[in-house]
Design an enzyme around this catalytic site. Structure first.
Site, PDB file in Angstrom:
ATOM      1  N   ASP A 125       8.925   0.213   0.150  1.00 40.49           N
ATOM      2  CA  ASP A 125       8.631  -1.061  -0.488  1.00 40.49           C
ATOM      3  C   ASP A 125       7.150  -1.150  -0.860  1.00 40.49           C
ATOM      4  OD1 ASP A 125       7.595  -1.371   2.043  1.00 40.49           O
ATOM      5  OD2 ASP A 125       8.769  -3.148   2.558  1.00 40.49           O
ATOM      6  N   SER A 126       6.416  -0.086  -0.534  1.00 42.54           N
ATOM      7  CA  SER A 126       5.041   0.062  -1.029  1.00 42.54           C
ATOM      8  C   SER A 126       5.007   0.076  -2.552  1.00 42.54           C
ATOM      9  CB  SER A 126       4.412   1.356  -0.488  1.00 42.54           C
ATOM     10  OG  SER A 126       5.275   2.460  -0.682  1.00 42.54           O
TER      11      SER A 126
ATOM     12  N   ASP B  75      13.653   1.869   1.655  1.00 44.51           N
ATOM     13  CA  ASP B  75      13.235   0.727   2.462  1.00 44.51           C
ATOM     14  C   ASP B  75      14.119  -0.483   2.187  1.00 44.51           C
ATOM     15  OD1 ASP B  75      11.206   1.428   4.166  1.00 44.51           O
ATOM     16  OD2 ASP B  75       9.596   0.964   2.756  1.00 44.51           O
TER      17      ASP B  75
ATOM     18  N   LYS C 224      15.699   2.334   5.691  1.00 46.39           N
ATOM     19  CA  LYS C 224      14.660   2.147   6.709  1.00 46.39           C
ATOM     20  C   LYS C 224      14.357   0.667   6.849  1.00 46.39           C
ATOM     21  CE  LYS C 224      10.202   3.094   5.951  1.00 46.39           C
ATOM     22  NZ  LYS C 224       9.557   1.778   6.295  1.00 46.39           N
TER      23      LYS C 224
ATOM     24  N   GLU D 177      11.965  -2.270   9.359  1.00 47.37           N
ATOM     25  CA  GLU D 177      10.849  -2.419  10.278  1.00 47.37           C
ATOM     26  C   GLU D 177      11.229  -3.281  11.480  1.00 47.37           C
ATOM     27  OE1 GLU D 177       7.562  -2.430   6.612  1.00 47.37           O
ATOM     28  OE2 GLU D 177       7.567  -4.057   8.086  1.00 47.37           O
TER      29      GLU D 177
ATOM     30  N   GLU E 165       3.544   4.076  12.275  1.00 45.74           N
ATOM     31  CA  GLU E 165       2.424   3.832  11.361  1.00 45.74           C
ATOM     32  C   GLU E 165       1.226   3.240  12.089  1.00 45.74           C
ATOM     33  OE1 GLU E 165       1.372   1.636   7.087  1.00 45.74           O
ATOM     34  OE2 GLU E 165       3.431   1.659   7.844  1.00 45.74           O
TER      35      GLU E 165
END
Length: 284
Positions: A44-45, A83, A113, A115, A182
């Site tokens: 999602d960067s 993401d 993925k 978080e 991270e």
């Protein structure tokens, strides 16, 4: 050779480092795939490096599906992880499974993925039970940037370190097959890697992880300004691109480009007849 969950898990057992890079489009994914990278993360960067947002929070499911599908079309062997964007899984277990399914069905991802630690373990468990592979993400989690107070290294105190270790074990137990760590101290990341059976993929977490991931724009110096400590510039592609753009502008304005070698030809007789007809038409 096609990379799969089985081959990635086997790499941890063999202590063969897993290589992962971000990609968001067909062309870049194809180059990475041909280079032999094990996995590609459609992060999602993309909100920041492709769409110009200030953070990742504005990225939508439609954004992720669109870019994941493009990346998948460019890969033959790399394992594609997508993401899950902000609020696509935090709201409920149902939403998590539904949106993970969309990334698989419409985006053709190989895994998703998400978080978070213990709080998202019910979602991880449900997604895995729906036959969708899951990668966890601990440490600095960009979707929680407001709650964390900024881009700050996580796990430096004893209490924080213990929480990360327990979170990694909980994520493994919930069924995730890998975890991204991270901005975690290198020694802590190595300890976590030794404490669980699934691979860890580090970004700013030292060489003790089972693999590494980088945002390709960072490793190719395609952005000026802030550079995270953990980023190594493998090639100054950004400077090369700007030089090429400037040369293109200069040569176009000077009529150097396009040259004769870039132009298509036609018979002079045809051109002469066409010119004659045009002249006759003007006289009439």
């Amino acid at each position: 050779m096609k990379n799969t969950i089985i081959t990635i898990l086997e790499q941890k057992k063999k202590k063969d480092k897993i290589t992962m890079l971000t990609a968001y489009d067909y062309s870049m994914a194809k180059l990475m795939d041909e280079a032999g990278v094990n996995a590609i993360l459609v992060g999602d960067s993309l909100g920041m490096v492709m769409l110009g947002y200030e953070d990742t929070l504005s990225v939508t499911m439609e954004d992720m599906i669109h870019h994941t599908a493009a990346v998948e079309r460019g890969t033959a062997n790399a394992f594609v992880v997508a993401d899950m964007p902000f609020m696509s899984y935090q709201t409920s277990v149902y939403d998590a499974v539904y949106n993970a399914g969309r990334l698989m069905k419409e985006g053709h991802a190989n895994a998703v993925k998400l978080e978070g630690g213990a709080s998202v373990c019910p979602q991880i468990k449900a997604i895995v039970e729906a036959s969708i592979p899951v990668v966890g993400h601990l440490g600095l989690t960009p979707q929680s940037i407001n709650a964390l107070g900024g881009f700050i290294v996580q796990g430096k105190s004893e209490e924080e370190a213990e929480k990360l270790i327990e979170a990694a074990k909980a994520i493994e137990e919930a069924g995730a097959f890998a975890i991204v760590l991270e901005c975690v101290p290198a020694k802590l990341a190595a300890l976590i890697s030794e404490s669980i059976h699934i691979p860890t993929i580090g970004i700013g977490a030292g060489a003790g992880c089972d693999g590494q991931v980088l945002v390709y724009q960072d490793m190719l110096a395609m952005f000026s300004g802030f550079k995270p400590k953990f980023v190594k510039c493998f090639a100054d592609v950004g400077r090369m691109m700007k030089d090429a753009f400037k040369q293109y502008i200069e040569e176009t304005k000077a009529s150097i480009f396009p040259g004769e070698e870039h132009a298509y030809k036609m018979d002079d007789d045809v051109l002469e007849k066409l010119s004659r007809r045009m002249k006759e038409g003007e006289e009439a």
